[in-house]
Each structure stands twice: as C-alpha cells, then as structure tokens.
Design an enzyme around this catalytic site. Structure first.
Site, PDB file in Angstrom:
ATOM      1  N   LEU A  73     -18.207  35.824   4.351  1.00 55.22           N
ATOM      2  CA  LEU A  73     -18.011  34.483   3.799  1.00 55.22           C
ATOM      3  C   LEU A  73     -16.898  34.499   2.765  1.00 55.22           C
ATOM      4  O   LEU A  73     -16.128  33.529   2.655  1.00 55.22           O
ATOM      5  CB  LEU A  73     -19.309  33.965   3.178  1.00 55.22           C
ATOM      6  CG  LEU A  73     -19.206  32.552   2.594  1.00 55.22           C
ATOM      7  CD1 LEU A  73     -18.908  31.532   3.685  1.00 55.22           C
ATOM      8  CD2 LEU A  73     -20.487  32.180   1.856  1.00 55.22           C
ATOM      9  N   TYR A  74     -16.805  35.572   2.003  1.00 50.53           N
ATOM     10  CA  TYR A  74     -15.702  35.694   1.043  1.00 50.53           C
ATOM     11  C   TYR A  74     -14.364  35.505   1.748  1.00 50.53           C
ATOM     12  O   TYR A  74     -13.518  34.704   1.330  1.00 50.53           O
ATOM     13  CB  TYR A  74     -15.755  37.063   0.355  1.00 50.53           C
ATOM     14  CG  TYR A  74     -14.499  37.406  -0.412  1.00 50.53           C
ATOM     15  CD1 TYR A  74     -14.121  36.665  -1.527  1.00 50.53           C
ATOM     16  CD2 TYR A  74     -13.686  38.471  -0.026  1.00 50.53           C
ATOM     17  CE1 TYR A  74     -12.959  36.967  -2.236  1.00 50.53           C
ATOM     18  CE2 TYR A  74     -12.527  38.782  -0.722  1.00 50.53           C
ATOM     19  CZ  TYR A  74     -12.176  38.029  -1.822  1.00 50.53           C
ATOM     20  OH  TYR A  74     -11.028  38.331  -2.520  1.00 50.53           O
ATOM     21  N   ALA A  75     -14.156  36.237   2.846  1.00 48.48           N
ATOM     22  CA  ALA A  75     -12.906  36.122   3.593  1.00 48.48           C
ATOM     23  C   ALA A  75     -12.717  34.710   4.130  1.00 48.48           C
ATOM     24  O   ALA A  75     -11.599  34.174   4.120  1.00 48.48           O
ATOM     25  CB  ALA A  75     -12.890  37.131   4.740  1.00 48.48           C
ATOM     26  N   THR A 105     -13.778  31.903   2.872  1.00 45.62           N
ATOM     27  CA  THR A 105     -13.396  30.962   1.819  1.00 45.62           C
ATOM     28  C   THR A 105     -11.937  31.168   1.405  1.00 45.62           C
ATOM     29  O   THR A 105     -11.223  30.199   1.122  1.00 45.62           O
ATOM     30  CB  THR A 105     -14.307  31.074   0.584  1.00 45.62           C
ATOM     31  OG1 THR A 105     -14.238  32.403   0.035  1.00 45.62           O
ATOM     32  CG2 THR A 105     -15.745  30.732   0.933  1.00 45.62           C
ATOM     33  N   LYS A 106     -11.478  32.412   1.395  1.00 43.81           N
ATOM     34  CA  LYS A 106     -10.082  32.651   1.028  1.00 43.81           C
ATOM     35  C   LYS A 106      -9.133  32.148   2.118  1.00 43.81           C
ATOM     36  O   LYS A 106      -8.058  31.618   1.836  1.00 43.81           O
ATOM     37  CB  LYS A 106      -9.852  34.135   0.755  1.00 43.81           C
ATOM     38  CG  LYS A 106     -10.663  34.677  -0.413  1.00 43.81           C
ATOM     39  CD  LYS A 106     -10.392  33.948  -1.715  1.00 43.81           C
ATOM     40  CE  LYS A 106      -9.121  34.386  -2.368  1.00 43.81           C
ATOM     41  NZ  LYS A 106      -8.944  33.773  -3.721  1.00 43.81           N
TER      42      LYS A 106
END
Length: 337
Positions: free
Chosen positions: A151-153, A155-156
């Site tokens: 999810l981090y990736a 969002t970025k």
C-alpha cells in the site's frame, strides 16, 4: 532562494534543510512531528536546524489543509520540496489508514496550496517501491509502475499521478524523484541499518529477511541531497526533453513533469551489507534468517542515466564509507542520550 520543505524534521528533510541553509537559502520547514518513531530524534534534528536565523519551523499535519496553505502563502516560496509522508512498507500492513490520510490527502492538500500559490518548481519525494513487481532491471523512469506490491508503494504511485494531473492542468513544473534505500547519520530507527547496528551493539540477534538473498541500491544521504539540490535547478519544460545518448527522458508529453531516479546503480547484497556493518562495529551479528515479508521485493537497481543527463551527477559514496559514518554518528548520539 526561498525553499519550503515538508518533513523538515525527518531524516532526509533534516539533511536537505541543513544543506540549503549552508548554501545561503532561506527555508521554512513544515512537519507534524508524528510519533511513528521516537520524536526525540526529530526534536534533536530540529534543534540543530533552529540554530540558523534563515530557518523557521511550522508544526502542523499535512492533513490540516488550512495550516499548510497559510504557511505556503505567507512564505511565498520559490521552490517547494515535498518530503513528508507516512513511510515504511511493513508498517503499511498494520496501519493502512495512516498512508491514505498522510500520503494521499496530505499530498492533495499540498498540490492545492501550490496551485493557489504558484512556485518556480515543485519537487515531490517518491520511491523505488513504485517499480513493484517490475522484473526488468535496472529500473528506468519510463518503465511501467502499474503493479505495486504494498500500500505504501500504491500511495506513492498515486502521488505521482496526482502531481502529474496538477502539472498538466495548472502548468506547475514538477519533478518526482524516486529514492533507493537511503541511509546515513540521523537515519530512521525503523530502517535496516539503524536496527542492525542497534541490535548488534546490544548483543541481540538481527532479523534477516529474504534469507539474506535481497539486494538494494543503497544511497548515502549526502548523495541523495546532492541529487535533490541539483534537480531543483533542472526545471521541467513541456516539449523540451533532455537529449543524451542512451537516455530516454520521462518528461510528460502533456505537462512540465518528470520522474527521476536518485541512486548510483550499484546494488549491494544484504549479506555483504551486514558484513560491512560487522566490520565497522568490530562485532559479529547473531542472525535470525527469515523468509521474505509481505510487500517486499527481492532487489532494487536504478538506471541513473537520466539523473546524470540532467545534472551531471551520479551518487558514488560507497557502502563502507557510508556505514562507517552512520556507526560513528550512532555511537555519539547514544553516548549523548
């Protein structure tokens, strides 16, 4: 120049702010001082920055749209560098909501503030994680980034997409720079180098994921800062791609927008990295070998051609030099605590 930096009390923001102040610029730092990791480390960084009369700090969250917009309007910066975000791949497995609020809502608020208060150049921190499941290496900025594995990736990647739309609609010159495993003094306690050094010094076992088979394109913090500073002067212009042999510019065909890797293109295996730490500490680590964690990738490896074509610079500080600098800082910091 007047430079507005979000995340100025963070690891990268602190080093970048110090560099800009040393270069004679005026900086306003915007930071929420969140408790994702020990706020005392952020306070210590901030105390150093406050020694400069050319620096002022605003403590507020990205989600506070009014505070962010007001801070940018009052300062009227020439350049905005957006570093603040909820970081960490593993943390996103347990606290996904913080990534939506900080990274998506926060970046939207920043884009709206810049739309209302135009700047010469907007620079936004992205990450090598956007390359996700891409098996073709080294990663080029024009490679597909459609398959994030955390999810981090995701969002970025979304931040890149949002910034492109604003760049197209409002003609905001924008550069998204993709970090590759940044490390060095004053680093985050949740990152591998800090965790490894801290555990070895305490005589505790370190957790080695992927059974030690992973590779990372480690980038020393001073190299990253140099890359950002140089990119700040490489303002994208729609219809004017850089021309260099063997380089394909990521410049958008419909906006003054591009993405750029900042890394040296020299991936290092996890086990050699740990061996370097052991050598610098003069101690051997007890290792707990573990499988790959969800959201992780086996390797990162940057093609640095576009960065060099735009700036004439390629990161080159070797891991041995960088790890030693971190260990020296760590011991001083712990002794002073």
């Amino acid at each position: 120049m007047k430079v507005f930096i979000t995340g100025s009390a963070g690891f990268i923001g602190f080093h970048l702010t110090r560099r800009l102040l040393a270069d004679g610029h005026q900086v306003v730092g915007f930071d929420g001082m969140t408790a994702y990791y020990d706020p005392a480390l952020k306070q210590a960084r901030l105390a150093i920055l406050r020694r400069s009369n050319a620096f002022s700090a605003v403590e507020a969250m990205l989600e506070d749209k009014d505070a962010l917009t007001e801070a940018i309007a009052l300062f009227a910066p020439d350049i905005v560098i957006h570093l603040a975000a909820q970081a960490g791949v593993r943390y996103s497995l347990e606290h996904p909501d913080t990534y939506i609020s900080a990274n998506l809502v926060g970046t939207f608020n920043l884009l709206e503030a810049v739309r209302a208060n135009p700047v010469q150049h907007l620079l936004i921190a992205s990450t090598s994680s956007v390359y996700g499941g891409n098996a073709q290496m080294p990663f080029r900025e024009v490679d597909r980034t459609d398959f994030p594995v955390s999810l981090y990736a995701a969002t970025k990647k979304a931040c890149e997409a949002m910034s492109h739309s604003y760049s197209h609609l409002w003609k905001i010159p924008t550069t998204c720079f993709r970090f590759f495993t940044v490390y060095g003094p004053w680093g985050r306690p949740d990152m591998a180098l800090f965790k490894f050094v801290d555990a070895i010094e305490r005589g505790e076992a370190i957790e080695v994921y992927g059974n030690g088979q992973m590779q990372r394109d480690f980038t020393y913090i001073d190299d990253l800062v140099e890359g950002i500073v140089r990119l700040s002067a490489a303002i994208p212009e729609e219809g004017r791609p850089v021309e260099a042999a063997g380089v394909t510019d990521s410049l958008s065909s419909v906006a003054p927008w591009r993405a750029v890797n900042i890394a040296g293109g020299q991936p290092v295996g996890l086990m050699p990295f740990i061996e370097t730490i052991e050598k610098c500490l003069g101690r051997t680590a007890n290792k707990t070998m573990l499988p790959m964690q969800q959201g992780d990738v086996v390797a990162t490896y940057a093609n640095e051609g576009l960065l060099e074509a735009l700036t004439g610079f390629v990161p080159g500080i070797d891991v041995e030099t960088g790890v030693k600098a971190f260990v020296d800082w760590y011991r001083r910091y712990k002794d002073a605590a």
